[in-house]
Write a protein that holds these residues in place. Sequence first.
Motif, short mmCIF file in Angstrom:
data_model
loop_
_atom_site.label_atom_id
_atom_site.label_comp_id
_atom_site.label_asym_id
_atom_site.label_seq_id
_atom_site.Cartn_x
_atom_site.Cartn_y
_atom_site.Cartn_z
N LYS A 127 0.44 2.17 28.57
CA LYS A 127 0.18 0.74 28.63
C LYS A 127 -1.24 0.41 28.20
CE LYS A 127 3.16 -0.34 32.56
NZ LYS A 127 3.16 -0.96 33.89
N ASP A 128 -1.38 -0.79 27.67
CA ASP A 128 -2.67 -1.44 27.41
C ASP A 128 -3.51 -0.79 26.32
OD1 ASP A 128 -1.91 -3.19 29.37
OD2 ASP A 128 -3.04 -2.19 30.96
N ARG A 161 2.81 0.10 25.18
CA ARG A 161 2.53 -1.33 25.29
C ARG A 161 1.15 -1.60 24.74
NH1 ARG A 161 5.04 -3.08 31.15
NH2 ARG A 161 7.08 -2.20 30.73
N VAL A 170 1.26 -9.32 25.25
CA VAL A 170 1.62 -7.91 25.33
C VAL A 170 2.73 -7.65 24.33
CG1 VAL A 170 2.58 -6.09 26.79
CG2 VAL A 170 0.98 -7.73 27.76
N ILE A 172 5.38 -4.72 23.20
CA ILE A 172 5.95 -3.46 23.62
C ILE A 172 6.60 -2.79 22.42
CG2 ILE A 172 7.64 -2.35 25.10
CD1 ILE A 172 7.30 -4.71 27.01
#
Length: 189
Positions: A127-128, A161, A170, A172
Amino acid sequence: MDILKEFISRMPGSVDAIYNPNINKLVTFFAKYLSNIQGLFKQIEYYRNIDNASGNLLDKIGEKVGEVRGKADDKFYRVMIKSKIASRKGDVTVNGILTIIKNSLGVDVRNIKVLPLENEPQAIIIKDIPLEFANDPWEQQYLLKRIESTAAAGIRVQEIRFIDNSSGEVKIVAGTQSSIIITEEDKNG
């Protein structure tokens, strides 16, 4: 001419270049050409650096590490080359994946999370990752495949993500062995 001063300082005491005009001329002559050669080597070193190279020279560096450019521009091709070099180190741990992301994208990885999938312990979610390094779907797919190839044997990267820090959006990129699915969602949602 720093080389001239260094050249004179390295002369033995029996040959004094400062007081002997002929030796001084000879030392000055050699120092001038050594200075030119040193400048040329510094220029070569500058352009061989992945961050400074472009065009054909960047292609040659990519060939050397075994990375084909494809349709990537110079900026993303640098990311591709750096990720290839970083992935060769063979560290397949979570820290190894974060190191590959850090070395290839040049980002701070403190905010990036590598988490196991709840129902499947052999799959991970990353993520991120900042989106500004992979705007194009092809670039996102490349990063997904690179990270999948560096994960440990038997570990599957379920999704990555990307986060767009400018808009709070965001994106994905869900990866499976056969397809890439790209969806977008609001960061707040």
